[in-house]
Design a protein around this motif. Structure first.
Motif, PDB file in Angstrom:
ATOM      1  N   ASP A 170       0.810  -1.216   0.000  1.00 22.58           N
ATOM      2  CA  ASP A 170       0.000   0.000   0.000  1.00 22.58           C
ATOM      3  C   ASP A 170       0.843   1.266   0.000  1.00 22.58           C
ATOM      4  O   ASP A 170       0.301   2.370   0.006  1.00 22.58           O
ATOM      5  CB  ASP A 170      -0.947   0.007   1.198  1.00 22.58           C
ATOM      6  N   MET A 171       2.154   1.109   0.014  1.00 24.31           N
ATOM      7  CA  MET A 171       3.039   2.271  -0.061  1.00 24.31           C
ATOM      8  C   MET A 171       3.423   2.510  -1.511  1.00 24.31           C
ATOM      9  O   MET A 171       3.352   1.614  -2.348  1.00 24.31           O
ATOM     10  CB  MET A 171       4.298   2.005   0.767  1.00 24.31           C
ATOM     11  N   LEU A 172       3.861   3.727  -1.828  1.00 26.54           N
ATOM     12  CA  LEU A 172       4.300   4.019  -3.194  1.00 26.54           C
ATOM     13  C   LEU A 172       5.810   4.095  -3.304  1.00 26.54           C
ATOM     14  O   LEU A 172       6.393   3.493  -4.193  1.00 26.54           O
ATOM     15  CB  LEU A 172       3.699   5.337  -3.687  1.00 26.54           C
ATOM     16  N   LEU A 173       6.467   4.789  -2.398  1.00 27.02           N
ATOM     17  CA  LEU A 173       7.883   5.076  -2.559  1.00 27.02           C
ATOM     18  C   LEU A 173       8.722   3.880  -2.088  1.00 27.02           C
ATOM     19  O   LEU A 173       9.476   3.985  -1.132  1.00 27.02           O
ATOM     20  CB  LEU A 173       8.258   6.345  -1.813  1.00 27.02           C
ATOM     21  N   LEU A 174       8.579   2.782  -2.818  1.00 25.17           N
ATOM     22  CA  LEU A 174       9.283   1.563  -2.437  1.00 25.17           C
ATOM     23  C   LEU A 174      10.623   1.520  -3.157  1.00 25.17           C
ATOM     24  O   LEU A 174      10.813   0.784  -4.129  1.00 25.17           O
ATOM     25  CB  LEU A 174       8.430   0.346  -2.794  1.00 25.17           C
ATOM     26  N   ASP A 175      11.558   2.314  -2.661  1.00 22.91           N
ATOM     27  CA  ASP A 175      12.837   2.464  -3.340  1.00 22.91           C
ATOM     28  C   ASP A 175      13.986   1.770  -2.616  1.00 22.91           C
ATOM     29  O   ASP A 175      15.149   2.049  -2.924  1.00 22.91           O
ATOM     30  CB  ASP A 175      13.154   3.946  -3.547  1.00 22.91           C
ATOM     31  N   ARG A 176      13.674   0.888  -1.686  1.00 27.17           N
ATOM     32  CA  ARG A 176      14.710   0.152  -0.971  1.00 27.17           C
ATOM     33  C   ARG A 176      14.533  -1.336  -1.206  1.00 27.17           C
ATOM     34  O   ARG A 176      13.411  -1.840  -1.297  1.00 27.17           O
ATOM     35  CB  ARG A 176      14.631   0.444   0.528  1.00 27.17           C
ATOM     36  N   THR A 177      15.646  -2.051  -1.259  1.00 28.68           N
ATOM     37  CA  THR A 177      15.567  -3.491  -1.483  1.00 28.68           C
ATOM     38  C   THR A 177      14.782  -4.186  -0.380  1.00 28.68           C
ATOM     39  O   THR A 177      14.100  -5.178  -0.622  1.00 28.68           O
ATOM     40  CB  THR A 177      16.972  -4.101  -1.558  1.00 28.68           C
ATOM     41  N   SER A 178      14.840  -3.642   0.830  1.00 33.56           N
ATOM     42  CA  SER A 178      14.195  -4.280   1.971  1.00 33.56           C
ATOM     43  C   SER A 178      12.674  -4.266   1.898  1.00 33.56           C
ATOM     44  O   SER A 178      12.002  -4.983   2.631  1.00 33.56           O
ATOM     45  CB  SER A 178      14.642  -3.620   3.273  1.00 33.56           C
ATOM     46  N   TYR A 179      12.116  -3.446   1.014  1.00 35.48           N
ATOM     47  CA  TYR A 179      10.656  -3.390   0.874  1.00 35.48           C
ATOM     48  C   TYR A 179      10.096  -4.590   0.106  1.00 35.48           C
ATOM     49  O   TYR A 179       8.901  -4.836   0.140  1.00 35.48           O
ATOM     50  CB  TYR A 179      10.236  -2.121   0.157  1.00 35.48           C
ATOM     51  N   TYR A 180      10.948  -5.291  -0.604  1.00 34.87           N
ATOM     52  CA  TYR A 180      10.466  -6.302  -1.540  1.00 34.87           C
ATOM     53  C   TYR A 180      10.665  -7.714  -1.011  1.00 34.87           C
ATOM     54  O   TYR A 180      11.713  -8.067  -0.495  1.00 34.87           O
ATOM     55  CB  TYR A 180      11.143  -6.125  -2.898  1.00 34.87           C
ATOM     56  N   ASP A 181       9.600  -8.519  -1.185  1.00 28.44           N
ATOM     57  CA  ASP A 181       9.597  -9.890  -0.681  1.00 28.44           C
ATOM     58  C   ASP A 181      10.097 -10.899  -1.702  1.00 28.44           C
ATOM     59  O   ASP A 181      10.547 -11.979  -1.321  1.00 28.44           O
ATOM     60  CB  ASP A 181       8.158 -10.296  -0.302  1.00 28.44           C
ATOM     61  N   HIS A 182       9.987 -10.544  -2.981  1.00 32.82           N
ATOM     62  CA  HIS A 182      10.283 -11.518  -4.033  1.00 32.82           C
ATOM     63  C   HIS A 182      11.125 -10.868  -5.121  1.00 32.82           C
ATOM     64  O   HIS A 182      10.870  -9.722  -5.505  1.00 32.82           O
ATOM     65  CB  HIS A 182       8.985 -12.056  -4.641  1.00 32.82           C
ATOM     66  N   TRP A 183      12.086 -11.629  -5.627  1.00 33.82           N
ATOM     67  CA  TRP A 183      13.019 -11.157  -6.641  1.00 33.82           C
ATOM     68  C   TRP A 183      13.133 -12.175  -7.759  1.00 33.82           C
ATOM     69  O   TRP A 183      13.153 -13.380  -7.518  1.00 33.82           O
ATOM     70  CB  TRP A 183      14.401 -10.954  -6.035  1.00 33.82           C
ATOM     71  N   GLY A 184      13.217 -11.670  -8.994  1.00 34.86           N
ATOM     72  CA  GLY A 184      13.541 -12.535 -10.117  1.00 34.86           C
ATOM     73  C   GLY A 184      15.041 -12.763 -10.194  1.00 34.86           C
ATOM     74  O   GLY A 184      15.811 -12.217  -9.391  1.00 34.86           O
ATOM     75  N   ARG A 185      15.462 -13.546 -11.194  1.00 31.03           N
ATOM     76  CA  ARG A 185      16.884 -13.846 -11.336  1.00 31.03           C
ATOM     77  C   ARG A 185      17.623 -12.789 -12.143  1.00 31.03           C
ATOM     78  O   ARG A 185      18.857 -12.779 -12.160  1.00 31.03           O
ATOM     79  CB  ARG A 185      17.063 -15.213 -11.989  1.00 31.03           C
ATOM     80  N   GLY A 186      16.900 -11.954 -12.833  1.00 31.03           N
ATOM     81  CA  GLY A 186      17.531 -10.860 -13.555  1.00 31.03           C
ATOM     82  C   GLY A 186      17.717 -11.116 -15.031  1.00 31.03           C
ATOM     83  O   GLY A 186      17.752 -12.265 -15.488  1.00 31.03           O
ATOM     84  N   THR A 187      17.815 -10.027 -15.781  1.00 28.82           N
ATOM     85  CA  THR A 187      18.100 -10.093 -17.212  1.00 28.82           C
ATOM     86  C   THR A 187      19.148  -9.035 -17.534  1.00 28.82           C
ATOM     87  O   THR A 187      19.080  -7.908 -17.037  1.00 28.82           O
ATOM     88  CB  THR A 187      16.824  -9.886 -18.056  1.00 28.82           C
ATOM     89  N   GLN A 188      20.126  -9.410 -18.348  1.00 27.37           N
ATOM     90  CA  GLN A 188      21.254  -8.517 -18.634  1.00 27.37           C
ATOM     91  C   GLN A 188      20.881  -7.509 -19.717  1.00 27.37           C
ATOM     92  O   GLN A 188      20.372  -7.878 -20.783  1.00 27.37           O
ATOM     93  CB  GLN A 188      22.467  -9.332 -19.093  1.00 27.37           C
ATOM     94  N   VAL A 189      21.190  -6.252 -19.436  1.00 33.12           N
ATOM     95  CA  VAL A 189      21.066  -5.180 -20.427  1.00 33.12           C
ATOM     96  C   VAL A 189      22.446  -4.569 -20.610  1.00 33.12           C
ATOM     97  O   VAL A 189      23.060  -4.126 -19.641  1.00 33.12           O
ATOM     98  CB  VAL A 189      20.064  -4.102 -19.974  1.00 33.12           C
TER      99      VAL A 189
END
Length: 127
Positions: free
Chosen positions: A104-123
């Motif tokens: 319910d928050m908007l300014l989620l700019d810290r890694t600690s706010y997130y519960d789930h992460w993908g493996r990533g894609t290279q750019v």
């Protein structure tokens, strides 16, 4: 358990565009605030953009404002990041992230706010 799978990365030239996608396996995708982070070699992971549960509010790091657009399709359980006018300094692994704990928050700019992460894609942006 939410699984996030990114796609769409690649090697492009300075000034080109790319669109990243993130397919989410979640019972109710709209329960999650979503975002993108990136990590360049030798640097810390940094916030790129976030979007609220309904897709009505977004927030970006200053260096990508006006060039990147985050969006989501809740019917398709998919998050997007449209990246225009890419620069060599945008080179990084890009991660899709999901937050249920702070949805319910908007300014989620810290890694600690997130519960789930993908493996990533290279750019990679060449000059």
């Amino acid at each position: 358990q939410v699984q996030l799978v990114e796609s769409g990365g690649g090697l492009v030239q300075d000034g080109d565009s790319l669109r990243l996608s993130c397919a989410a396996s979640a019972p109710t995708f709209s329960d999650y605030a979503m975002g993108w982070f990136r990590q360049a070699p030798g640097k810390e992971r940094e916030f790129v953009a976030t979007i609220n549960r309904l897709g009505t509010q977004t927030y970006y790091r200053d260096s990508v404002k006006g060039r990147f657009t985050i969006s989501r399709d809740n019917a398709e359980n998919t998050l997007y990041l449209q990246m225009n006018t890419l620069r060599p300094e945008d080179t990084a692994v890009y991660y899709c992230v999901a937050s249920n704990s702070y949805s319910d928050m908007l300014l989620l700019d810290r890694t600690s706010y997130y519960d789930h992460w993908g493996r990533g894609t290279q750019v990679t942006v060449s000059s």
